[in-house]
Structures are given as structure tokens and as C-alpha cells.
Design an enzyme around this catalytic site. Structure first.
Site, PDB file in Angstrom:
ATOM      1  N   SER A 293      39.033  40.306  49.638  1.00 31.24           N
ATOM      2  CA  SER A 293      39.012  40.591  51.081  1.00 31.24           C
ATOM      3  C   SER A 293      38.305  41.906  51.427  1.00 31.24           C
ATOM      4  CB  SER A 293      40.427  40.568  51.657  1.00 31.24           C
ATOM      5  OG  SER A 293      40.964  39.247  51.576  1.00 31.24           O
TER       6      SER A 293
ATOM      7  N   TRP B 174      29.209  33.778  45.956  1.00 35.76           N
ATOM      8  CA  TRP B 174      29.136  32.711  46.964  1.00 35.76           C
ATOM      9  C   TRP B 174      30.077  31.548  46.662  1.00 35.76           C
ATOM     10  CZ3 TRP B 174      23.541  31.557  49.170  1.00 35.76           C
ATOM     11  CH2 TRP B 174      23.108  32.678  49.887  1.00 35.76           C
TER      12      TRP B 174
ATOM     13  N   GLY C 146      33.471  38.071  48.256  1.00 34.23           N
ATOM     14  CA  GLY C 146      33.366  36.623  48.382  1.00 34.23           C
ATOM     15  C   GLY C 146      32.857  36.240  49.759  1.00 34.23           C
ATOM     16  N   GLY C 147      33.787  35.873  50.645  1.00 30.69           N
ATOM     17  CA  GLY C 147      33.429  35.333  51.956  1.00 30.69           C
ATOM     18  C   GLY C 147      32.421  36.159  52.725  1.00 30.69           C
TER      19      GLY C 147
ATOM     20  N   HIS D  25      36.821  34.621  36.639  1.00 29.15           N
ATOM     21  CA  HIS D  25      37.311  34.720  38.014  1.00 29.15           C
ATOM     22  C   HIS D  25      38.662  33.999  38.101  1.00 29.15           C
ATOM     23  CE1 HIS D  25      37.726  34.142  42.301  1.00 29.15           C
ATOM     24  NE2 HIS D  25      36.852  35.114  42.468  1.00 29.15           N
TER      25      HIS D  25
HETATM   26  P1  PGA Z   1      36.931  37.302  49.061  1.00 29.50           P
HETATM   27  O1  PGA Z   1      36.666  36.811  47.560  1.00 29.50           O
HETATM   28  O2  PGA Z   1      36.066  38.508  49.315  1.00 29.50           O
HETATM   29  O3  PGA Z   1      36.542  36.149  49.921  1.00 29.50           O
HETATM   30  O4  PGA Z   1      38.380  37.664  49.166  1.00 29.50           O
HETATM   31  C1  PGA Z   1      36.471  37.731  46.518  1.00 29.50           C
HETATM   32  C2  PGA Z   1      36.241  37.004  45.217  1.00 29.50           C
HETATM   33  O5  PGA Z   1      36.868  35.974  44.984  1.00 29.50           O
HETATM   34  O6  PGA Z   1      35.415  37.443  44.382  1.00 29.50           O
END
Ligand code: PGA
Length: 252
Positions: free
Chosen positions: A211, A9, A232-233, A96
Site C-alpha cells: 500500500s 504489475w 503494486g497497485g 512474493h
Molecule cells: P500494493 O502491492 O502496493 O498494491 O499493496 C504491493 C505488492 O504486492 O508488491
């Protein structure tokens, strides 16, 4: 081994966001996933998240997004692995690229944090990945190999460690490597883990991150040596995350 789909998150989420976790739990109770599920909310929500989703039908794991390498001490603003464990976390994301870039974390820092995480009984989700410039220069294999050597301590096992390959240029950009590029890198990472850890390196899961969305999850999760995803998103909304989990079902 069951795949792992983890949500990061980042610095998003207030108390009201716990509703997304309740919705996720209710849906998983109805339709159990074909993978392990981990959500890493901001540290302020960990204890409440564990109360919300930690037990009963549809329960899933909660993790942190970083920890300090030391147990305790004069480190204003930092959080130790023992504190995450105490709040109910069972895992922690380490190294990260956003922390490597904006907090100057080195491979040695990440390795020390991984040892601290293990000491507290947390699973370490160790992130590696090349920048766009490194990819364009063709140095991605050397970069990721070096990050493995520097950030994955001896003692890493499938029980205490997960690796996440996250190309920096794919994070939050909507761009993903081609399936061939992902498969090639995961094969390279597997070879590096075997070289570093011996046979134990064969079973450490390697997640793909960057992504991952509902419309590409099934294809990515089906590639050789992709043991799950770090999202992530698309992990912020239960509906999107559930659609990604459905991709695991398709690929299983
Ligand atoms: P994202 O981020 O899915 O928004 O590209 C992935 C992450 O940073 O772990």
C-alpha cells in the site's frame, strides 16, 4: 546508494498498457528520478516493455515476477530465469507472498530460484513479510528472520540481491504499518542480514512494500534503512508512479 523504486504489475496489463510505460519514460527523460526505477510487468509484456523503455533518455529497467529454479525442462507453463534474461529483463521478484500463499512456495523454493536468477545474470528481489495473525501474535520478527534464513542464499550481495519487506496484511489493503513499525522491522532485517551474510549484509537494499501510495511514499522512503519501495497497485498508472518517485526526490 541510490534507492530503488520497483513496480509490480502482478497479473495486470495488456499491450495497450505499454502506453503507461512510454508516458513514464517521457516524464523521466524530462525529470530524471533520484532513484533506480524497475517495472515488473507480466511475462508476456517483458520483451515489448524492454523495446519501449530499455534505452535512451528516461530509460529504466524491466523485470519478471517469478522464475523457475531450473534452466529448462518439462515444466509446462513455467518460465526460467534465462528466458527472462533473454527477453531483456534485468531483475526478478521472488517469493512474493501471493506466490508463497497461492502457489505454496517455500523458503527453500525461493532460495533455489534466487540462485537460478543469479546464474542467469538477474538481480533477485526477494520478498518476505508476516501475516496479520503473525503480527497480532507478536511473532513478526521471528517470522521474517526465519524467511531470511530460508530464502536468502549465501552469496547474496548488493549487486545481485534486493530484499523487500512486505507485510501480507498491508498488500492491496490500503493499510500500512506505522513509521515506527516499518523502521523497527527494517532494523531487524538489517541485523538478520548482517548475521547471515557478514559485512556484505550491511549494503543490501531493503525495500518496503504494501500500500505504498503517492501520499505516503515520501514519509516511508525517508525512514532509516528503507532503501526504496515495491509498489503494486499504484505502479499501474504512470501518473501515480511518478508521484511516488517524486516522494524519493523529497526525501533525498
Ligand atoms: P500494493 O502491492 O502496493 O498494491 O499493496 C504491493 C505488492 O504486492 O508488491
Amino acid at each position: 546508494m541510490r534507492p530503488l523504486v520497483a513496480g509490480n504489475w502482478k497479473m495486470n496489463g495488456l499491450g495497450e498498457s505499454l502506453g503507461e510505460l512510454s508516458a513514464l519514460k517521457a516524464a523521466l527523460a524530462q525529470n530524471p528520478p533520484a532513484c533506480e526505477v524497475l517495472i515488473c510487468p507480466p511475462a508476456t509484456l517483458i520483451a515489448r516493455a524492454v523495446q519501449t523503455v530499455g534505452a535512451g533518455p528516461g530509460a529504466f529497467a524491466i523485470g519478471g515476477q517469478d522464475c523457475h529454479a531450473r534452466d529448462h525442462g518439462a515444466f509446462t507453463g513455467d518460465i526460467s530465469a534465462a528466458m527472462l534474461k533473454d527477453a531483456g529483463a534485468s531483475a526478478v521478484i521472488l517469493g512474493h507472498s501471493e506466490r508463497r500463499q497461492s502457489h505454496g512456495e517455500t523458503d527453500a523454493d525461493v532460495a533455489a530460484k534466487a540462485v537460478a536468477a543469479w546464474g542467469a545474470g538477474l538481480k533477485a528481489v526477494i520478498c518476505i513479510g508476516e501475516t496479520l495473525a503473525q503480527r497480532e501474535a507478536g511473532t513478526q520478527d521471528a517470522v521474517c528472520g526465519g524467511q531470511i534464513t530460508g530464502s536468502v542464499p549465501q552469496g547474496a550481495t548488493a549487486a545481485n540481491t534486493v530484499l523487500a519487506y512486505e507485510p501480507v496484511w498491508a498488500i492491496g489493503t490500503g493499510k500500512t504499518p506505522t513509521p515506527d513499525q516499518i523502521a523497527a522491522m527494517h532494523g531487524h532485517i538489517r541485523a538478520c542480514l548482517l548475521a547471515r551474510l557478514g559485512e556484505g549484509g550491511r549494503v543490501i537494499p531493503i525495500l518496503y512494500g504494501g500500500s505504498v501510495k503517492p501520499d505516503n511514499a515520501a514519509q516511508i522512503l525517508n525512514l532509516p534503512d528503507v532503501g526504496g519501495a515495491l509498489v503494486g497497485g499504484a505502479s499501474l498508472k504512470a501518473r501515480d508512479f511518478l508521484a511516488i518517485l517524486a516522494g524519493v526526490n523529497q526525501s533525498a
